[in-house]
Structures are given as C-alpha cells and as structure tokens.
Motif scaffolding. Structure first.
Motif, PDB file in Angstrom:
ATOM      1  N   ASP A   1      13.706  14.572  30.343  1.00 38.75           N
ATOM      2  CA  ASP A   1      12.682  14.523  29.297  1.00 38.75           C
ATOM      3  C   ASP A   1      11.371  13.990  29.854  1.00 38.75           C
ATOM      4  N   ILE A   2      11.452  12.916  30.620  1.00 39.61           N
ATOM      5  CA  ILE A   2      10.256  12.303  31.184  1.00 39.61           C
ATOM      6  C   ILE A   2       9.567  13.272  32.142  1.00 39.61           C
ATOM      7  N   ALA A   3      10.349  13.962  32.962  1.00 40.65           N
ATOM      8  CA  ALA A   3       9.767  14.921  33.904  1.00 40.65           C
ATOM      9  C   ALA A   3       9.094  16.073  33.162  1.00 40.65           C
ATOM     10  N   GLU A   4       9.700  16.539  32.083  1.00 35.25           N
ATOM     11  CA  GLU A   4       9.117  17.628  31.301  1.00 35.25           C
ATOM     12  C   GLU A   4       7.784  17.190  30.690  1.00 35.25           C
ATOM     13  N   ARG A   5       7.760  15.993  30.141  1.00 35.67           N
ATOM     14  CA  ARG A   5       6.528  15.476  29.544  1.00 35.67           C
ATOM     15  C   ARG A   5       5.439  15.291  30.601  1.00 35.67           C
ATOM     16  N   ASP A   6       5.816  14.801  31.773  1.00 33.39           N
ATOM     17  CA  ASP A   6       4.830  14.631  32.850  1.00 33.39           C
ATOM     18  C   ASP A   6       4.260  15.977  33.286  1.00 33.39           C
ATOM     19  N   ALA A   7       5.124  16.988  33.355  1.00 35.78           N
ATOM     20  CA  ALA A   7       4.658  18.316  33.754  1.00 35.78           C
ATOM     21  C   ALA A   7       3.678  18.878  32.724  1.00 35.78           C
TER      22      ALA A   7
ATOM     23  N   VAL B   1      -6.322  25.571  31.510  1.00 33.21           N
ATOM     24  CA  VAL B   1      -4.941  25.711  31.022  1.00 33.21           C
ATOM     25  C   VAL B   1      -4.923  25.411  29.532  1.00 33.21           C
ATOM     26  N   GLY B   2      -4.622  26.441  28.755  1.00 38.23           N
ATOM     27  CA  GLY B   2      -4.464  26.293  27.313  1.00 38.23           C
ATOM     28  C   GLY B   2      -3.063  26.696  26.924  1.00 38.23           C
ATOM     29  N   PRO B   3      -2.801  26.890  25.633  1.00 33.53           N
ATOM     30  CA  PRO B   3      -1.464  27.275  25.187  1.00 33.53           C
ATOM     31  C   PRO B   3      -0.956  28.560  25.841  1.00 33.53           C
ATOM     32  N   VAL B   4      -1.849  29.549  26.040  1.00 38.34           N
ATOM     33  CA  VAL B   4      -1.421  30.827  26.627  1.00 38.34           C
ATOM     34  C   VAL B   4      -1.025  30.636  28.090  1.00 38.34           C
ATOM     35  N   ALA B   5      -1.877  29.963  28.860  1.00 38.34           N
ATOM     36  CA  ALA B   5      -1.580  29.737  30.269  1.00 38.34           C
ATOM     37  C   ALA B   5      -0.325  28.890  30.437  1.00 38.34           C
ATOM     38  N   LEU B   6      -0.167  27.897  29.581  1.00 37.41           N
ATOM     39  CA  LEU B   6       1.024  27.049  29.653  1.00 37.41           C
ATOM     40  C   LEU B   6       2.277  27.867  29.367  1.00 37.41           C
ATOM     41  N   GLY B   7       2.177  28.779  28.397  1.00 34.02           N
ATOM     42  CA  GLY B   7       3.310  29.651  28.097  1.00 34.02           C
ATOM     43  C   GLY B   7       3.645  30.563  29.261  1.00 34.02           C
ATOM     44  N   GLU B   8       2.625  31.049  29.974  1.00 37.53           N
ATOM     45  CA  GLU B   8       2.849  31.917  31.135  1.00 37.53           C
ATOM     46  C   GLU B   8       3.547  31.139  32.249  1.00 37.53           C
TER      47      GLU B   8
ATOM     48  N   ARG C   1       0.812  23.380  45.534  1.00 38.91           N
ATOM     49  CA  ARG C   1       0.539  24.552  46.372  1.00 38.91           C
ATOM     50  C   ARG C   1       1.784  25.406  46.590  1.00 38.91           C
ATOM     51  N   GLU C   2       2.983  24.819  46.388  1.00 41.92           N
ATOM     52  CA  GLU C   2       4.215  25.557  46.632  1.00 41.92           C
ATOM     53  C   GLU C   2       4.581  26.506  45.491  1.00 41.92           C
ATOM     54  N   TRP C   3       4.083  26.256  44.289  1.00 41.07           N
ATOM     55  CA  TRP C   3       4.408  27.151  43.174  1.00 41.07           C
ATOM     56  C   TRP C   3       3.179  27.838  42.570  1.00 41.07           C
TER      57      TRP C   3
ATOM     58  N   VAL D   1       7.275  32.051  33.908  1.00 38.19           N
ATOM     59  CA  VAL D   1       7.519  32.242  35.332  1.00 38.19           C
ATOM     60  C   VAL D   1       8.557  31.249  35.849  1.00 38.19           C
ATOM     61  N   MET D   2       8.539  30.038  35.309  1.00 36.13           N
ATOM     62  CA  MET D   2       9.448  28.993  35.778  1.00 36.13           C
ATOM     63  C   MET D   2      10.787  29.003  35.052  1.00 36.13           C
ATOM     64  N   GLY D   3      10.997  29.999  34.202  1.00 37.14           N
ATOM     65  CA  GLY D   3      12.291  30.110  33.528  1.00 37.14           C
ATOM     66  C   GLY D   3      12.427  29.255  32.295  1.00 37.14           C
ATOM     67  N   GLY D   4      11.322  28.778  31.740  1.00 38.89           N
ATOM     68  CA  GLY D   4      11.347  28.041  30.479  1.00 38.89           C
ATOM     69  C   GLY D   4      11.171  26.550  30.612  1.00 38.89           C
ATOM     70  N   ALA D   5      11.702  25.930  31.647  1.00 43.41           N
ATOM     71  CA  ALA D   5      11.585  24.485  31.823  1.00 43.41           C
ATOM     72  C   ALA D   5      10.551  24.156  32.894  1.00 43.41           C
ATOM     73  N   LEU D   6       9.783  23.111  32.654  1.00 40.90           N
ATOM     74  CA  LEU D   6       8.757  22.687  33.610  1.00 40.90           C
ATOM     75  C   LEU D   6       9.198  21.497  34.446  1.00 40.90           C
ATOM     76  N   ALA D   7      10.242  20.810  34.011  1.00 39.02           N
ATOM     77  CA  ALA D   7      10.700  19.616  34.727  1.00 39.02           C
ATOM     78  C   ALA D   7      10.965  19.875  36.212  1.00 39.02           C
ATOM     79  N   PRO D   8      11.545  21.036  36.601  1.00 38.42           N
ATOM     80  CA  PRO D   8      11.834  21.248  38.029  1.00 38.42           C
ATOM     81  C   PRO D   8      10.614  21.248  38.942  1.00 38.42           C
ATOM     82  N   ILE D   9       9.410  21.503  38.392  1.00 38.65           N
ATOM     83  CA  ILE D   9       8.228  21.549  39.265  1.00 38.65           C
ATOM     84  C   ILE D   9       7.389  20.272  39.182  1.00 38.65           C
TER      85      ILE D   9
END
Length: 376
Positions: A9-15, A25-32, A50-52, A36-44
């Motif tokens: 949860d903390i990682a998702e919120r930080d992302a 970055v707005g709602p549309v860019a965040l959704g994109e 620069r890697e993603w 691309v990341m498969g729905g969850a942002l915590a892994p990045i």
C-alpha cells in the motif's frame, strides 16, 4: 487509531504521489502508465525511472527532467516534505479526507492537497460567477448563499476574484461552511487569495487543490480546476456569466458529471448575463432566484430562522442553564452535527437535547436538517 498499511500500500501511494508531481502527468497519463505496468504501480516505486520510462508513451511529460529523478519513492518523499513544511495534508482517492462526491467523477485526481478541517460529510452547492460582476449583484448572491448556508449546506467556490470570492465570504458571514478549490499549489497563492484561504481555514472550512507544492497558477489550470468545483458539489449555481465566461466551463463540467445546474437570470440586454440566459433558454439549467430553489431540488428543507435575542442583552445577562452555556460554547463558527456537539460539551444525551431546546427558544441556536445545529 491510524490505519496500518502494508508495504505494498505504501509503495503504491508513493508511486502515485511521485508520478502526480511530474509536470504533464494527469489522470489520462497516469491511467496509461497503469495499463503498461499491468495495473499496479508499486513494482516500479523503487526502480530507477530511466529503466521503465521508455516503455510508456508520455508526449506531454518533460522526459529529460523525469530521467534525472532517481526513483518515484525519492520524488514522493520530496513532495511530502514540501507539503509538511507548508502545513498541507495529502489525501488519496478513496481514503478518508478525500471528498466522496468528487471521487465519483471520471477524471478525479488521485491526490488532493489541502488545508483546513475535513469535517463531516454534508450536501454542498457550488456558487460561481463573473470576476467582474455588475453593480448590485453581490446583494443577490448574499441572499442565495445565506439561505444555503443557514440550511446546513457547504458552499463551494474557486475563491478567485469577483463572485468567486464573494461566495465564501457570504457563507462565512452566515456562519456556514465553505470550501474553495484553487488552481495552484497552496504555497503559491497571491496575497489576496492567500488572505481569503486563511480566513476560510480559520472559519472551519477547507481549501483544496490537485496541484503539488510549488506549482504556480497558469491559465490552463483554471478550466481544469473547474471540474473539481462542480465534481465536489451536489448542485452548481451560475450567477453571472458572459457567453465566453470561464464559469461556463464549470457549467459544462456539471452537466457532464450529472450535477443539477442552476442559473440566475438578469436583464436580457446585460452582456454579463447572456451565458446564464442561454443556459436557461436551452433548458440546460434550471431557474434560480433564491437559495430555496436549489434546496427544494435537492430535497433539503429550508432552515427556519431562529428567534432574536432581546435587544440590549448580552449572553452573560441571559438566564441560561449551565448545560446550555456549555453547549453554546461547543457550537463553532459553522454547523455541527449532534454527535460532535455532545463530544465537545461532555453532556449526556438527555441533557444535550434540553440544552439545545433552551438555546433555540432563546434565539441563540438554530437547527438544520439532519440533526445539525449552528449558532444563530
């Protein structure tokens, strides 16, 4: 007790917070990015940007600037530090402190920055209009806003200039709650708006923005901000609007979001009301000549006016019980629910009911629908 969160949860919120702080970055860019990341942002969250970055199509994002950021967690930490230093709270979509009504719109921001008291959930009405209202318009605005505020509704505005500033002042003068959405970071308001924002917070209201600390007001921010004004409201009232007025952006958002739209008419030869007349003539807006028009449409009872205190007698001269005096002290600058009054006064329920009745009969308190009370 503060809710405990998992490391995911903390990682998702930080992302989310880190991405939201990136220009472009707005709602549309965040959704994109989510797609691309498969729905969850915590892994990045802790992966070097620069890697993603090359995997995501972000045409409006300054890629050179972004590639200089080490990780999203680092960026989120910087944003939190700035918000803390500027006395802002951060609320995430779907969590306590984020307006539930606003979270329903299609392009709701994932993060809000605010100052002021969160308070209780209540019905809200957005009141917006011209930055340069014609002479005499303020009197009509005050009449409408006073009726809304005294009936327990929160008045929402943009707290800019003209009617957008008059609306919150009228709500506060009536003892009501007011919210304001601004088009910049809360630490970048001009002197006039900063003064109004401070007054709103002191009165028990709230000032909110989707923009992180350090974002200065910019022309495109204002129409974008307007969707939040209508999105957080149960209804929208347009008081004065030319045919190319910015208030019509708020009206368009209200219609898209399914919010009841009201317009105040005026002399048909007056250029400053042509936008309102167009809305009424086309049937897109309902007629509003008083606050009761909005209250009736929302199914809210119009507050009865409390009796007046005998002239020349102060509070100390009235023969009030000790319980009534404690409850009067517990009533704040704006409406309070029964449970909050009981908590602040420390009275038993039976004592509280008797004390409130005593204050109402003395003309010192007024009851609104939903067991909400206010100083008269």
């Amino acid at each position: 007790m503060e809710q405990r969160r998992s490391s995911v949860d903390i990682a998702e919120r930080d992302a989310v917070l880190g991405l939201w702080a990136i220009p472009g970055v707005g709602p549309v860019a965040l959704g994109e990015i989510r797609r691309v990341m498969g729905g969850a942002l915590a892994p990045i969250t802790d992966v070097p940007v620069r890697e993603w970055l090359e995997r995501v199509s972000l045409p409006d994002v300054p890629r050179a600037w972004l590639s200089s950021v080490t990780t999203l967690r680092e960026l989120a930490g910087l944003v939190r530090d700035c918000a803390r230093n500027a006395r802002m709270r951060i609320d995430y979509l779907g969590e306590e402190g984020y307006p539930e009504k606003l979270g329903e719109i299609a392009d709701a921001p994932p993060v809000l920055f605010s100052r002021g008291r969160v308070g209780v959930e209540r019905r809200r009405v957005a009141v917006v209009g011209s930055r340069h209202p014609d002479h005499g318009c303020e009197r009509y605005l005050r009449g409408i806003v006073e009726e809304l505020a005294r009936s327990g509704l929160c008045v929402v505005s943009g707290a800019a200039y003209g009617l957008d500033a008059m609306a919150p002042y009228a709500a506060m003068d009536s003892g009501g709650e007011t919210w304001a959405f601004v088009a910049a970071g809360l630490d970048e308001l001009d002197a006039t708006q900063a003064s109004l924002a401070a007054r709103i917070v002191e009165s028990g209201g709230r000032v909110l923005t989707e923009y992180p600390p350090g974002v200065r007001p910019d022309r495109p921010n204002f129409p974008r901000r307007n969707r939040l004004i209508s999105g957080a409201a149960d209804a929208v009232v347009i008081l004065r609007a030319k045919r190319k007025s910015g208030s019509l952006h708020t009206a368009a958002h209200a219609l898209e979001q399914g919010r009841p739209l009201f317009a105040v008419p005026g002399d048909f030869w007056n250029e400053s009301v042509q936008g309102c007349l167009d809305l009424l003539q086309s049937g897109r807006a309902r007629l509003c000549t008083r606050g009761a028009d909005v209250l009736h449409a929302l199914g809210v009872a119009v507050a009865r006016m409390a009796g007046r205190r005998p002239p020349g007698r102060g509070l100390d001269e009235l023969e009030l019980s000790e319980a009534a005096r404690r409850v009067h002290s517990a009533l704040g600058a704006g409406p309070r629910v029964l449970e909050e009054i009981q908590s602040r006064s420390g009275l038993e329920p039976s004592e509280l009911v008797c004390a409130l009745a005593e204050l109402e009969l003395s003309g010192l308190a007024v009851q609104h629908p939903g067991r909400v009370y206010d100083k008269a």
